[in-house]
Design a protein around this motif. Structure first.
Motif, PDB file in Angstrom:
ATOM      1  N   PHE A   1       0.826  -1.208   0.000  1.00  0.00           N
ATOM      2  CA  PHE A   1       0.000   0.000   0.000  1.00  0.00           C
ATOM      3  C   PHE A   1       0.857   1.253   0.000  1.00  0.00           C
ATOM      4  O   PHE A   1       0.525   2.245  -0.661  1.00  0.00           O
ATOM      5  CB  PHE A   1      -0.953   0.031   1.194  1.00  0.00           C
ATOM      6  CG  PHE A   1      -1.876   1.217   1.143  1.00  0.00           C
ATOM      7  CD1 PHE A   1      -3.030   1.175   0.373  1.00  0.00           C
ATOM      8  CD2 PHE A   1      -1.568   2.395   1.802  1.00  0.00           C
ATOM      9  CE1 PHE A   1      -3.870   2.278   0.274  1.00  0.00           C
ATOM     10  CE2 PHE A   1      -2.394   3.500   1.713  1.00  0.00           C
ATOM     11  CZ  PHE A   1      -3.546   3.446   0.947  1.00  0.00           C
ATOM     12  N   LEU A   2       1.964   1.232   0.731  1.00  0.00           N
ATOM     13  CA  LEU A   2       2.877   2.381   0.723  1.00  0.00           C
ATOM     14  C   LEU A   2       3.391   2.656  -0.683  1.00  0.00           C
ATOM     15  O   LEU A   2       3.564   3.809  -1.074  1.00  0.00           O
ATOM     16  CB  LEU A   2       4.047   2.125   1.677  1.00  0.00           C
ATOM     17  CG  LEU A   2       3.714   2.162   3.166  1.00  0.00           C
ATOM     18  CD1 LEU A   2       4.923   1.753   3.989  1.00  0.00           C
ATOM     19  CD2 LEU A   2       3.240   3.536   3.582  1.00  0.00           C
ATOM     20  N   SER A   3       3.628   1.601  -1.446  1.00  0.00           N
ATOM     21  CA  SER A   3       4.068   1.768  -2.827  1.00  0.00           C
ATOM     22  C   SER A   3       2.990   2.448  -3.668  1.00  0.00           C
ATOM     23  O   SER A   3       3.279   3.314  -4.484  1.00  0.00           O
ATOM     24  CB  SER A   3       4.416   0.403  -3.442  1.00  0.00           C
ATOM     25  OG  SER A   3       5.497  -0.187  -2.768  1.00  0.00           O
ATOM     26  N   LEU A   4       1.746   2.052  -3.438  1.00  0.00           N
ATOM     27  CA  LEU A   4       0.629   2.673  -4.157  1.00  0.00           C
ATOM     28  C   LEU A   4       0.491   4.146  -3.815  1.00  0.00           C
ATOM     29  O   LEU A   4       0.154   4.974  -4.675  1.00  0.00           O
ATOM     30  CB  LEU A   4      -0.679   1.947  -3.817  1.00  0.00           C
ATOM     31  CG  LEU A   4      -0.972   0.637  -4.539  1.00  0.00           C
ATOM     32  CD1 LEU A   4      -2.171  -0.045  -3.896  1.00  0.00           C
ATOM     33  CD2 LEU A   4      -1.241   0.891  -6.017  1.00  0.00           C
ATOM     34  N   ALA A   5       0.749   4.492  -2.567  1.00  0.00           N
ATOM     35  CA  ALA A   5       0.544   5.865  -2.098  1.00  0.00           C
ATOM     36  C   ALA A   5       1.675   6.808  -2.498  1.00  0.00           C
ATOM     37  O   ALA A   5       1.501   8.029  -2.476  1.00  0.00           O
ATOM     38  CB  ALA A   5       0.390   5.872  -0.575  1.00  0.00           C
ATOM     39  N   LEU A   6       2.820   6.265  -2.873  1.00  0.00           N
ATOM     40  CA  LEU A   6       4.008   7.087  -3.104  1.00  0.00           C
ATOM     41  C   LEU A   6       3.820   8.198  -4.151  1.00  0.00           C
ATOM     42  O   LEU A   6       4.181   9.346  -3.888  1.00  0.00           O
ATOM     43  CB  LEU A   6       5.188   6.185  -3.489  1.00  0.00           C
ATOM     44  CG  LEU A   6       6.544   6.862  -3.622  1.00  0.00           C
ATOM     45  CD1 LEU A   6       6.940   7.564  -2.325  1.00  0.00           C
ATOM     46  CD2 LEU A   6       7.612   5.843  -4.015  1.00  0.00           C
ATOM     47  N   PRO A   7       3.255   7.918  -5.331  1.00  0.00           N
ATOM     48  CA  PRO A   7       3.103   8.999  -6.326  1.00  0.00           C
ATOM     49  C   PRO A   7       2.238  10.159  -5.838  1.00  0.00           C
ATOM     50  O   PRO A   7       2.409  11.290  -6.303  1.00  0.00           O
ATOM     51  CB  PRO A   7       2.438   8.292  -7.523  1.00  0.00           C
ATOM     52  CG  PRO A   7       2.787   6.849  -7.348  1.00  0.00           C
ATOM     53  CD  PRO A   7       2.816   6.626  -5.873  1.00  0.00           C
ATOM     54  N   PHE A   8       1.327   9.900  -4.892  1.00  0.00           N
ATOM     55  CA  PHE A   8       0.442  10.953  -4.385  1.00  0.00           C
ATOM     56  C   PHE A   8       1.189  11.968  -3.507  1.00  0.00           C
ATOM     57  O   PHE A   8       0.645  13.013  -3.179  1.00  0.00           O
ATOM     58  CB  PHE A   8      -0.718  10.331  -3.594  1.00  0.00           C
ATOM     59  CG  PHE A   8      -1.689   9.568  -4.453  1.00  0.00           C
ATOM     60  CD1 PHE A   8      -2.779  10.200  -5.033  1.00  0.00           C
ATOM     61  CD2 PHE A   8      -1.501   8.216  -4.698  1.00  0.00           C
ATOM     62  CE1 PHE A   8      -3.662   9.505  -5.834  1.00  0.00           C
ATOM     63  CE2 PHE A   8      -2.376   7.502  -5.497  1.00  0.00           C
ATOM     64  CZ  PHE A   8      -3.462   8.157  -6.071  1.00  0.00           C
TER      65      PHE A   8
END
Length: 446
Positions: free
Chosen positions: A389-396
């Motif tokens: 999930f942290l990987s998913l949130a990174l671009p934001f």
């Protein structure tokens, strides 16, 4: 003129502009007064979630992935230096700057994603601390997870003594981890020439799919979203002149030096982890190094160093894991406050904010333990999900950071130079692609 003088809400008002600096002293005196925030940021680069990746990389491929750690650390230094300039030049943290660009509905979505990322980070911290308590004191995982609630009150007690005390405690815990792994690597007696050759690019990293996957894991897990919010705020704890370009320039210079020094320490620790894995396990039982328990037992029964030394090294490993988990707890708490205040201007008591975050983080852990009857492997799998999930949130968080630091209306003369824009966009694109790839691979491997 930058946004600083027009911004109404200070980031983390209770620590903003509270730490004095020696602006007219010698270089060493100036640097010493700015040292501290980088320590809190460096914690995220030696998070328990990264340990297994580094040690597995060394166990499976020797020293060749040291080059990847070097590359990812240099990337981290650039991105964190951008957060330093944002915070000092504008007086805003990344959450406030992100809100500056978005309408209310979109800002709300970004806030939810940031909050979930902090909860995901907290899950990893609780799991790491609970496993460490189990390894050290045979405390059941469920009880260990509940015990971590107590660090809510410990942190609040520490904060009463000032921000410098928090920096000192974090620094002590980082130093503890560093000394432990220096000792363990010394006992493991790796070949120095092999270590040095590991910093040279090797074709195997690209041609071997397994090596590439671990390399991507090291790079993709390097930048933590909460670190970007955290750093942009806590650099404002120093007492520099908010209306002086010269004073801001000096603050940016020394805060960036602080960041680079502390991230260099994190780089050394990550290298030590990989070297330890390579020296002890390269070519032997690498398939058994799947989690914290596996690593602990592998160190405990390592024939190269003997039974008594194996017991010492495995115990020190667990102590370092506990120290790392507690360090991450402190920074996660502060990042949560920054995100909540920055996005929605909501201030609630620190104890309540911390208690809510920790309870939300513990709930999925308790459910996992109950459903799977305390299965250790399932706990570690939950940790993997939190990292996904942290990987998913990174671009934001990365994209708003790039946009804000390249906006002359906000940054004035401190806006990004062209070479920084080029490198940062390349990093953002590469990290986003790598994270998507890692997420796909993670679900395929389940």
């Amino acid at each position: 003129m930058t946004q600083q003088t027009n911004h109404k809400h200070k980031s983390m008002d209770e620590i903003n502009n509270t730490v004095s600096v020696n602006a007219n002293g010698k270089f060493s005196q100036k640097l010493l007064s700015f040292l501290g925030p980088g320590l809190l940021v460096a914690v995220g680069y030696m998070d328990p979630g990264n340990w297994i990746t580094s040690m597995q990389g060394g166990a499976q491929f020797g020293y060749i992935l040291l080059f990847v750690i070097l590359l990812s650390s240099l990337s981290a230094m650039l991105l964190q230096s951008m957060t330093v300039r944002l915070g000092i030049a504008t007086g805003m943290d990344l959450a406030q700057a992100t809100k500056h660009y978005l309408n209310k509905p979109l800002a709300f979505i970004f806030w939810i994603i940031a909050e979930l990322a902090i909860i995901a980070t907290d899950i990893a911290e609780v799991i790491g601390s609970a496993i460490a308590l189990d390894l050290l004191f045979n405390i059941p995982l469920l009880i260990g997870a509940l015990i971590t609630v107590l660090d809510v009150f410990l942190l609040l007690f520490i904060m009463r003594f000032g921000f410098r005390k928090i920096e000192a405690i974090v620094g002590t815990l980082i130093f503890t981890v560093l000394v432990i792994f220096i000792f363990e690597v010394f006992i493991a007696s790796p070949e120095v020439n092999d270590i040095m050759n590991g910093f040279i690019p090797h074709q195997t990293i690209i041609t071997d799919n397994s090596a590439l996957f671990i390399a991507l894991g090291i790079i993709g897990a390097t930048i933590m979203p909460h670190n970007l919010y955290l750093h942009s705020s806590i650099v404002q704890s120093r007492m520099y002149d908010r209306n002086s370009i010269k004073s801001k320039a000096q603050a940016i210079k020394f805060a960036t030096l602080d960041s680079n020094i502390q991230l260099s320490i994190a780089f050394v620790i990550n290298c030590l982890l990989l070297v330890l894995g390579a020296a002890l396990f390269y070519g032997v039982n690498t398939e058994q190094l799947g989690g914290f328990y596996d690593l602990y037992n592998a160190l405990l029964h390592q024939p190269v160093i003997g039974t008594s030394m194996g017991a010492v090294m495995s115990t020190l490993f667990a102590i370092a894991l506990l120290a790392s988990g507690q360090n991450s707890t402190i920074t996660g708490t502060m990042a949560g406050q920054i995100v909540m205040e920055g996005f929605i201007n909501l201030k609630i008591p620190n104890w309540l904010r911390r208690l809510i975050t920790r309870v939300i983080a513990i709930l999925p852990i308790i459910l996992c333990l109950i459903i799977f009857h305390g299965n250790e492997a399932k706990m570690e799998q939950l940790l993997v999900f939190s990292q996904v999930f942290l990987s998913l949130a990174l671009p934001f968080s990365l994209i708003p950071l790039q946009l804000a630091t390249n906006d002359y209306r906000l940054m004035g003369s401190f806006k990004n130079k062209n070479w920084i824009n080029t490198i940062s966009w390349i990093l953002i694109i590469i990290l986003s692609i790598l994270n998507i790839y890692l997420i796909i691979q993670t679900f395929q491997d389940l």
